[in-house]
Design a protein around this motif. Sequence first.
Motif, PDB file in Angstrom:
ATOM      1  N   SER B 120       0.833  -1.203   0.000  1.00 60.96           N
ATOM      2  CA  SER B 120       0.000   0.000   0.000  1.00 60.96           C
ATOM      3  C   SER B 120       0.867   1.252   0.000  1.00 60.96           C
ATOM      4  CB  SER B 120      -0.923  -0.004   1.222  1.00 60.96           C
ATOM      5  OG  SER B 120      -1.754  -1.147   1.198  1.00 60.96           O
ATOM      6  N   ASN B 123       2.078   1.587  -3.461  1.00 66.29           N
ATOM      7  CA  ASN B 123       0.992   2.053  -4.325  1.00 66.29           C
ATOM      8  C   ASN B 123       0.849   3.571  -4.229  1.00 66.29           C
ATOM      9  OD1 ASN B 123      -2.586   1.787  -4.445  1.00 66.29           O
ATOM     10  ND2 ASN B 123      -1.201   1.422  -6.146  1.00 66.29           N
ATOM     11  N   GLY B 124       0.984   4.114  -3.030  1.00 74.11           N
ATOM     12  CA  GLY B 124       0.915   5.563  -2.848  1.00 74.11           C
ATOM     13  C   GLY B 124       2.118   6.271  -3.446  1.00 74.11           C
ATOM     14  N   ALA B 126       4.000   5.241  -5.862  1.00 72.44           N
ATOM     15  CA  ALA B 126       3.915   5.151  -7.328  1.00 72.44           C
ATOM     16  C   ALA B 126       2.860   6.112  -7.873  1.00 72.44           C
ATOM     17  CB  ALA B 126       3.595   3.721  -7.748  1.00 72.44           C
TER      18      ALA B 126
END
Lengths: 584, 584
Positions: B120, B123-124, B126
């Motif tokens: 997670s 994901n942030g 990126a």
Amino acid sequence: MLLEKVKSPKDLKEMSTEELHSVVTEARQALLEKLSQHGGHNGPNLGIVEMTVALHHVFDSPTDKFIFDVSHQSYIHKMLTGRAQAFTDSNHYDDVSGYTNPKESDHDLFSVGHTSTSLSLANGVAKARDLKEESYNVIAIIGDGSLSGGLAYEGLNNIVEQATNTIVIVNDNDQSIAENHGGLYTNLRNLRTSKGTVEDNFFKALGFEYHYLDEGNDLNELIALFKEVKDTDHPVLLHIHTVKGYGFKFAEEDRENFHAGGPFSLETGEYLSTESTTPTYDSVTTDYLIEKMANDPKVVVVNAGTPIVVFSKEQRESVGKQFVDVGIAEEHAMTMTAGLAKNGAKPIWAVFSTFMQRSYDQISHDLALNSLPGTILVFSASVNGINDESHLGIFDIPFLSHIPNLVYLAPTNKEEYLAMLDWSIEQTDHPVAIRVPVNELNETGVADTTDYSQLYKNEITQNGTQVALFGVGNFYELALQVAEKLEADHQVKATIINPKFISGLDKELLDSLEENHQLVVTLEDGILDGGYGQTVASYLGDKDLKVINYGVDKRFHDRYNPADLLEQSGITTDNIVQRILSNI
Amino acid sequence: MLLEKVKSPKDLKEMSTEELHSVVTEARQALLEKLSQHGGHNGPNLGIVEMTVALHHVFDSPTDKFIFDVSHQSYIHKMLTGRAQAFTDSNHYDDVSGYTNPKESDHDLFSVGHTSTSLSLANGVAKARDLKEESYNVIAIIGDGSLSGGLAYEGLNNIVEQATNTIVIVNDNDQSIAENHGGLYTNLRNLRTSKGTVEDNFFKALGFEYHYLDEGNDLNELIALFKEVKDTDHPVLLHIHTVKGYGFKFAEEDRENFHAGGPFSLETGEYLSTESTTPTYDSVTTDYLIEKMANDPKVVVVNAGTPIVVFSKEQRESVGKQFVDVGIAEEHAMTMTAGLAKNGAKPIWAVFSTFMQRSYDQISHDLALNSLPGTILVFSASVNGINDESHLGIFDIPFLSHIPNLVYLAPTNKEEYLAMLDWSIEQTDHPVAIRVPVNELNETGVADTTDYSQLYKNEITQNGTQVALFGVGNFYELALQVAEKLEADHQVKATIINPKFISGLDKELLDSLEENHQLVVTLEDGILDGGYGQTVASYLGDKDLKVINYGVDKRFHDRYNPADLLEQSGITTDNIVQRILSNI
């Protein structure tokens, strides 16, 4: 009416297929009547009428255990378990809650309201059965939207590990509250289009015996499938494709709008309450964010499966990649927000207070420990928020305000709110949460020029003596009313303080109160225990100042009337004034 | 020594394969030297030496972003990013923390310590890159043990949804802290035995481009694989099979024991500290539970990936199906416990305070809202617990005690502890948490016959005047010491209270104190804000009693000395006595 003869699921056992079909028709009709007059969760229940009738026909509740995820889709289940009157007689519409509730019926195992818990609950129920060497079916019914939550995945893993009877029903209507997001949903789509035969099946990968049923609103097929797996000695997963809103064309056509709502017209499918055009705190949030995003591509709004908090479908599309809906996955939303902030974006996570609590560890460990400048916009944090025991928004101050580094702000008017929000987005030093007001929009017309980087500086809005009133956020208005009455009726001019910060104290200001006050009163819109007021009482514990903290009792208050609850908690202008007078 | 010449990852870029192999050998040697003298996470780091060298050779940290899950396996990464001295020079062994830490290096993005967050976070990171229209690799390195956490699954889903460059490395060594549990692990095993080709691939089901590498300790193969996926424009998942403890035969042979630990002999693989045979609160817990389970098949201990809290491997096997390890999945552990309690089992969830916070919503929503009689045994909840900022156990009172229905108990000696535990297991009305003492075992020799169903009844253990001391749990001893000094040196005989319950007040007792006391002092082993003492201060706010609350500041205290921290917080006998004297 056949439905009214169903006093318990036993009455469905001996019914012919034809009679069962009649029950389906009548149940859907009753559901539509009630929903159109009363409001509620429309699409989820309309889609599951056949499935619920088939479940109660084949299995033997309450010996067999049904566990509904979220349980907002349990209306038909309630109709078939002795509570039909709550759907057929408008005088009794409020007899039942909108979720399963053990106080109502032995057929309801848990009070539920948050998503993704059913599989873990079922895993525990089944394990207890095995320890007791009993024998019956444990059945969890979970929608595709709830599968995005990590807890559901943990449940799937552990059900397979346990390797005894547990029947997982995935009610796949290809829709969460809004559209679904994430890799799993591509797999579900591929499974639907291939009728369950696609390579790399998510459920089989986890070790489930997998069954696919494409016609999930076909009663006969449902009965046949349930009979096939009843009394299995190992976990099975039934992937059942249903149509959200089935049987009501407006709901089938606009699934997001008909997920839930108030009364509507059965003829036109229009909701009866006309949307207010008066600005609200929600609408000014939306307007502010849209403009902010247009001017700064680094601003990004994160949401966990409830995009309606801030944006309509059209607005979401208009802001494009600056809006991220991660699905019902609050932990991911928070931790992704931390990642975004770390790498120079300006993230805002918009979330309901009740769902925010699902990310306590992520707020603490990923955002706050790393001191990252993400913003959390906390909605419906108030006694005047959602009043179901499973959706209360009154615990946020206790569970946020003790987290180190996190700055929690409680604005009292529009200008203050937007100034705080803008400060939070632009600063790079602190994790910030803002308690979005729930009152009617209060516009002062005067820009707020406070420097919020001066943490924990409170504002004295009226200088008085004897008593100092701390009006926190939504309850600042109450402080004004108390002060007004004190002055008008009792010639006591109170000091009024807008603390603004609820995660720390303005110690200088508190110290200064000793000089010409005898009493400090705190008013906060949430539970008392662990709240803001108690930190004030503690700080002033050895000073020559008495302290009275107002807040509501720590209880899972259920379907309460907010005014009544406040009155029970002593939170009325008259009562507060009287108690102040007896203490000064 | 080649390793000492690696001042930054740049220095690895131009090295020949032979030189890189030398770095691997030297790094492993340095690692073993340090671990054998200093202790730490053994197996996870030994297994990942080749992978870390290959990563830093192929990618360009800190432009490319490495995010290590838990980050207990980041030792080699630290060696290669300017911190080799902390591994090669025993005078500098404590220069670095055991986890990634942005304060140490730009190559460390986050302070981490809890599992399953890396995907997670990635994901942030990126997404922020994409919003800024930058271009580099984001690489998350996660062990198979961390994949059991639901947050990891949420991360996988959303990385696929984002559909841009993110490289997920699954470091699969077929072991968590203990053995792995759950459906996913069968899939991982099948993938390993089929060299990545098995049907129903979990990662492909979620939509990943999947690569399998069987020889995950082969430097050349690792380099080739990383080069192949570097600068990908879409998410890829590298499933890399490594050997936990690689290169040290004792660690390879006993992977659970060599997950982490103190100093050991390189020759014999024996840990140097001899195990104490003196009973502790941990050992009496184990003994009690084993006997309880033998007599009652409904008693079941639930654990989330840290079985060592209560049972050794042999003990786990001996209790058989009455022990459930759900893997690192605290949310599931709590919600399953609720399900077990609902269906008549007698579940006890044994958990470290720091990890319990990962299940805040499940404690509140699944256990407490449903008033289910599950027991939570809270370990290491103390200033004297784990002292890494990412593993603090001092927030439990604030985040538990405001949850309705939950009864939180703080025993002060062995007899009290076991009486509370037995009461909790046998009663059927309340969710209960017990703060397992961290002090040396205190045996009174007198059975505790308290009726704990009389909730919130405190015990006065000494009647005095002027000042009343509330010694909460671990700090009851401190209250005794303060009282002793007050009486011996200042002729003040204090009232001493053992509150026992920390989730509610004995209001009758508190009211009675007004008669012949001027001051109430609370002592609690945790942070002050949101704690027990503040509820006392609030309740007494308008009474004629001053209150002083002792607890530590809300901060992420890091690698502190407990005695120093207590002193800084004013929590010493002398200081407390002085402050009392100046207030009575």
